[in-house]
Design a protein around this motif. Structure first.
Motif, mmCIF file in Angstrom:
data_model
loop_
_atom_site.group_PDB
_atom_site.id
_atom_site.type_symbol
_atom_site.label_atom_id
_atom_site.label_comp_id
_atom_site.label_asym_id
_atom_site.label_seq_id
_atom_site.Cartn_x
_atom_site.Cartn_y
_atom_site.Cartn_z
ATOM 1 N N ARG A 1 -3.534 25.217 -28.734
ATOM 2 C CA ARG A 1 -4.960 25.445 -29.036
ATOM 3 C C ARG A 1 -5.214 25.422 -30.540
ATOM 4 N N GLN A 2 -4.312 26.012 -31.318
ATOM 5 C CA GLN A 2 -4.496 26.013 -32.774
ATOM 6 C C GLN A 2 -4.491 24.588 -33.322
ATOM 7 N N ASN A 3 -3.599 23.756 -32.815
ATOM 8 C CA ASN A 3 -3.513 22.373 -33.272
ATOM 9 C C ASN A 3 -4.714 21.545 -32.839
ATOM 10 N N GLU A 4 -5.311 21.884 -31.717
ATOM 11 C CA GLU A 4 -6.463 21.128 -31.216
ATOM 12 C C GLU A 4 -7.775 21.565 -31.850
ATOM 13 N N ASP A 5 -7.808 22.735 -32.477
ATOM 14 C CA ASP A 5 -9.039 23.282 -33.052
ATOM 15 C C ASP A 5 -9.258 22.697 -34.443
ATOM 16 N N PRO A 6 -10.348 21.947 -34.656
ATOM 17 C CA PRO A 6 -10.576 21.350 -35.981
ATOM 18 C C PRO A 6 -10.841 22.372 -37.083
ATOM 19 N N ALA A 7 -11.105 23.622 -36.721
ATOM 20 C CA ALA A 7 -11.350 24.670 -37.714
ATOM 21 C C ALA A 7 -10.074 25.407 -38.100
ATOM 22 N N ARG A 8 -8.912 24.963 -37.577
ATOM 23 C CA ARG A 8 -7.646 25.665 -37.829
ATOM 24 C C ARG A 8 -6.542 24.692 -38.174
ATOM 25 N N SER A 9 -5.579 25.173 -38.970
ATOM 26 C CA SER A 9 -4.377 24.403 -39.299
ATOM 27 C C SER A 9 -3.187 25.349 -39.223
#
Length: 196
Positions: free
Chosen positions: A62-70
């Motif tokens: 989920r973190q990798n798929e979220d454009p607001a997170r790296s």
């Protein structure tokens, strides 16, 4: 697995004579390591993610798929030492509870390897701050560590963060911490001169 070809930040730390670098945290390579760190006694009280391994994998996906997170994995030389989650605070729970501004960036930082706590913490902290300020458009770094995490709050103050208040988040009472580029550079420059 180090995968240095994926590095997004690399620097040499002269005081320690070590290479500090980071690459994306990948579910297929890093789930077991992150799961191990999330079960460490110094991590559990503040991250509360001592979950089953498949939950940690799903979380990383989920973190990798979220454009607001790296999500990133941090290394000292070839040793993985911590997890860094860079996020857009305006698109995070923090944005609903604190006065975030355009140009703000946030980061959750976990040093999972106990051998790299202590004297390595300052070097790792400085490397993370330098990395974040190199990102386009970043004016401030913000964060919301648990108010009980005195050691981490002390490290942030040493790096140039100021406590801009306390906020109640769904899972904790947090200190709203803010770092301006000028404060970080001023403190880093002064300390470099003193130790040189």
């Amino acid at each position: 697995m180090t995968l240095p070809e994926l590095a997004v930040h690399v620097e040499h730390e002269p005081a320690l004579d070590r290479r500090l670098w980071a690459r994306p945290a990948l579910p297929e390579h890093d789930t077991e390591l992150l799961w191990t760190w999330m079960h460490k006694p110094h991590v559990v009280p503040f991250w509360a993610m001592d979950w089953p391994q498949d939950w940690i994998r799903d979380y990383l996906v989920r973190q990798n798929e979220d454009p607001a997170r790296s999500p990133l994995l941090g290394f000292v030389d070839d040793v993985p030492v911590g997890y860094i989650e860079v996020y857009d605070p305006a698109r995070d729970v923090l944005g609903a509870h604190a006065p975030v501004l355009p140009g703000d960036i946030g980061a959750h930082v976990l040093i999972g390897d106990e051998e790299h706590l202590g004297r390595y913490s300052v070097a790792i902290g400085r490397a993370v701050v330098r990395f974040l300020f190199k990102r386009p458009g970043v004016l401030r770094i913000v964060g919301e560590p648990d108010v009980r995490n005195h050691q981490f709050l002390s490290l942030l103050a040493f790096l140039g963060f100021r406590r801009a208040g306390e906020i109640d988040l769904p899972d904790k009472r947090a200190a709203f911490m803010v770092c301006e580029r000028e404060d970080f550079e001023r403190l880093s420059g002064r300390r470099r001169r003193v130790t040189a």
